[in-house]
Design an enzyme around this catalytic site. Structure first.
Site, PDB file in Angstrom:
ATOM      1  N   TYR A  32       0.445  -1.206  -0.077  1.00 18.65           N
ATOM      2  CA  TYR A  32       0.064   0.289  -0.058  1.00 18.65           C
ATOM      3  C   TYR A  32       0.760   1.367  -0.004  1.00 18.65           C
ATOM      4  CZ  TYR A  32      -2.962   3.537   1.956  1.00 18.65           C
ATOM      5  OH  TYR A  32      -3.858   4.841   2.053  1.00 18.65           O
TER       6      TYR A  32
ATOM      7  N   GLN B 213     -16.420   6.443   0.362  1.00 17.06           N
ATOM      8  CA  GLN B 213     -14.763   6.841  -0.507  1.00 17.06           C
ATOM      9  C   GLN B 213     -14.814   5.490  -0.875  1.00 17.06           C
ATOM     10  OE1 GLN B 213     -11.335   5.057   0.823  1.00 17.06           O
ATOM     11  NE2 GLN B 213     -10.555   6.392   0.827  1.00 17.06           N
TER      12      GLN B 213
ATOM     13  N   LYS C 247     -13.195   2.824  -3.760  1.00 14.22           N
ATOM     14  CA  LYS C 247     -12.218   2.025  -4.466  1.00 14.22           C
ATOM     15  C   LYS C 247     -12.379   1.708  -6.008  1.00 14.22           C
ATOM     16  CE  LYS C 247      -9.886   2.254  -0.676  1.00 14.22           C
ATOM     17  NZ  LYS C 247      -8.666   3.247  -0.390  1.00 14.22           N
TER      18      LYS C 247
ATOM     19  N   ASP D   9     -11.023   7.279  -4.654  1.00 18.42           N
ATOM     20  CA  ASP D   9      -9.630   6.970  -4.202  1.00 18.42           C
ATOM     21  C   ASP D   9      -9.262   5.913  -5.462  1.00 18.42           C
ATOM     22  OD1 ASP D   9      -6.759   6.593  -2.868  1.00 18.42           O
ATOM     23  OD2 ASP D   9      -8.312   6.213  -1.138  1.00 18.42           O
TER      24      ASP D   9
ATOM     25  N   GLU E  52      -9.537  11.118  -4.864  1.00 23.57           N
ATOM     26  CA  GLU E  52      -8.508  10.446  -4.004  1.00 23.57           C
ATOM     27  C   GLU E  52      -6.549  10.534  -4.974  1.00 23.57           C
ATOM     28  OE1 GLU E  52      -9.896   9.521  -0.063  1.00 23.57           O
ATOM     29  OE2 GLU E  52      -7.881   8.869   0.070  1.00 23.57           O
TER      30      GLU E  52
ATOM     31  N   ASP F  37      -3.237  11.422  -0.687  1.00 23.96           N
ATOM     32  CA  ASP F  37      -3.441  10.698   0.606  1.00 23.96           C
ATOM     33  C   ASP F  37      -2.109  10.375   0.654  1.00 23.96           C
ATOM     34  OD1 ASP F  37      -3.009   8.624   2.370  1.00 23.96           O
ATOM     35  OD2 ASP F  37      -5.057   7.706   1.749  1.00 23.96           O
TER      36      ASP F  37
ATOM     37  N   LYS G 219      -2.467  10.557   7.635  1.00 24.68           N
ATOM     38  CA  LYS G 219      -2.047   9.263   7.542  1.00 24.68           C
ATOM     39  C   LYS G 219      -1.637   9.561   9.060  1.00 24.68           C
ATOM     40  CE  LYS G 219      -4.830   6.477   5.070  1.00 24.68           C
ATOM     41  NZ  LYS G 219      -5.904   7.290   4.460  1.00 24.68           N
TER      42      LYS G 219
ATOM     43  N   TRP H 159     -11.582   7.074   9.607  1.00 21.73           N
ATOM     44  CA  TRP H 159     -11.043   5.862   9.440  1.00 21.73           C
ATOM     45  C   TRP H 159     -10.706   5.334  10.327  1.00 21.73           C
ATOM     46  CZ3 TRP H 159      -8.498   1.235   8.136  1.00 21.73           C
ATOM     47  CH2 TRP H 159      -9.401   0.222   6.887  1.00 21.73           C
TER      48      TRP H 159
HETATM   49  C1  0XW Z   1      -9.623   3.582   3.679  1.00 21.95           C
HETATM   50  N1  0XW Z   1      -8.353   4.053   3.738  1.00 21.95           N
HETATM   51  C2  0XW Z   1      -8.158   4.746   5.626  1.00 21.95           C
HETATM   52  C3  0XW Z   1      -8.080   2.542   5.257  1.00 21.95           C
HETATM   53  C4  0XW Z   1      -6.880   1.631   3.397  1.00 21.95           C
HETATM   54  O1  0XW Z   1      -6.079   0.864   3.803  1.00 21.95           O
HETATM   55  C5  0XW Z   1      -6.603   2.050   2.899  1.00 21.95           C
HETATM   56  C6  0XW Z   1      -6.705   4.069   2.871  1.00 21.95           C
HETATM   57  C7  0XW Z   1      -7.111   4.775   1.909  1.00 21.95           C
HETATM   58  O2  0XW Z   1      -7.865   6.018   2.228  1.00 21.95           O
HETATM   59  O3  0XW Z   1      -5.502   4.987   1.105  1.00 21.95           O
HETATM   60 MG    MG Z   2      -6.402   7.287   0.291  1.00 21.07          MG
END
Ligand code: 0XW
Ligand code: MG
Length: 366
Positions: A55, A161, A163, A192, A217, A240, A264, A319
């Site tokens: 990641y 969010q 993916k 994202d 994102e 991010d 993060k 999250w």
């Molecule tokens: C949604 N998240 C915060 C958890 C996953 O690990 C990925 C991440 C993101 O926003 O990329």
């Molecule tokens: Mg992200």
């Protein structure tokens, strides 16, 4: 008060649901928990848990090697003096902020317990008793993702969010249109890509979804690619994965590169670094999250404490991985999601204490 010892533990965090994003699928992770022990009897906990080795550049074994390097040099310091703790870590090891973050978080936990205050009270003050989270909809078929978004809105989430990336861009474009049809106005949407789109596909996607209110994102892999496409997109861009430290946040903000961030906790370096990034965003009216890539109740609590101090109008939520882990480190005071919101822990410090049975024996001690 002096730091008399440090224990490092492993806690297994198997994923009970499959979490698929463009670059990886998260299954079984091992979290690294740090316990700082003081000569006064107070202890504090911190945690770091990268979402697998792909990641972002951080990974579990790297965190443990870094802690091995840093640990001995911290003994004898006052852990309430978190500035000094961070300077000592930087003098012992260059980089590895995600490992240092576990120590930083534990320092804030001890400071809160020593001063009988919650962490959120020490870093600016909470905006309320609960904070918003957002639901991250894992990669699936367009119909499934649309159904998930609708159901989460009904459950009370104010933001989802989705993916995207790692597949034909046409499928992502179809997904975004189906989500728009499935939800009621008011649900905020982030698409994202987790670094996966070519600049070509980022442009296709944004233009073909022009009528959809959403942010994109982390569309591409590098700052240069984002800079090249940014002003050719129809949507705001959030950063991010490339917000790697306070300096990269400063650079992105001062260069006008982004409209917001997924911030993060451990990647930036812990609570100390996250609150600096929070204040930079405040100064430039930029929305952001306060979360982490994964982790148990200690990381969740730390994210929620910082999230609780962000101006609600700019806060995109914290999250946490609770849905996926399926059990809590602290069953008495779990950090839990209800109706799209998370209660701010009420006890001093982080307000969570991991169960000794789950910690087991330390894998490292100093
Ligand atoms: C949604 N998240 C915060 C958890 C996953 O690990 C990925 C991440 C993101 O926003 O990329
Ligand atoms: Mg992200």
């Amino acid at each position: 008060m002096k730091l008399a010892g440090i224990n490092v533990y492993n806690i297994d965090v198997p994923s009970v649901l499959q979490y698929k994003l463009a670059s990886a699928t998260v299954t079984h992770l091992q979290s690294t928990v740090v316990e700082l022990i003081t000569d006064s009897g107070l202890v504090g906990f911190g945690e770091t848990c990268p979402a697998g080795p792909v990641y972002q550049p951080q990974h579990m074994l790297g965190a443990r090697a870094a802690l091995q390097e840093i640990g001995p040099s911290l003994i004898g310091l006052d852990p309430r003096n978190i500035g000094q703790l961070n300077r000592a870590m930087n003098a012992a090891l260059n980089g590895s902020r995600y490992a240092k973050a576990a120590i930083d978080i534990a320092g804030w936990d001890i400071a809160g317990k020593a001063y009988n205050r919650r962490v959120c009270d020490l870093i600016g003050g909470a905006t309320g008793d609960t904070i918003p989270t957002y639901y991250s909809v894992t990669t699936a078929s367009p119909d499934e993702m649309a159904r998930e978004a609708r159901e989460r809105q009904q459950e009370g989430y104010a933001r989802v969010q989705l993916k995207i990336g790692g597949r034909d861009v046409e499928e992502d474009i179809e997904t975004l249109h189906k989500v728009k049809e499935a939800i009621k106005p008011g649900l905020r949407v982030a698409a994202d890509a987790n670094r996966s789109l070519t600049s070509r596909d980022a442009m296709f996607l944004s233009h073909r979804c022009r009528d959809i209110s959403m942010v994109i994102e982390q569309p591409c892999n590098t700052v240069e690619e984002i800079a090249a496409v940014r002003h050719q997109l129809c949507h705001p861009v959030y950063m991010d994965e490339l917000a790697e430290d306070v300096n990269s946040v400063i650079r992105a903000v001062s260069g006008g590169l982004v409209d917001g961030f997924g911030l993060k906790l451990t990647r930036l370096g812990g609570i100390s670094a996250l609150q600096i990034a929070r204040d930079i965003c405040e100064a430039r009216s930029l929305p952001h999250t306060c979360d982490d890539s994964w982790g148990g109740d200690i990381i969740a609590a730390a994210c929620v404490h910082v999230g609780a101090t962000v101006a609600p109008s700019r806060f995109e939520g914290s999250w946490i991985a609770a849905h996926y882990i399926g059990r809590h480190f602290d069953e008495q005071n779990p950090v839990r999601i209800q109706g799209g919101r998370i209660g701010v822990p009420t006890g001093p410090g982080l307000g969570v204490t991991p169960d000794r049975n789950q910690l087991g024996s330390p894998i490292m001690s100093f």
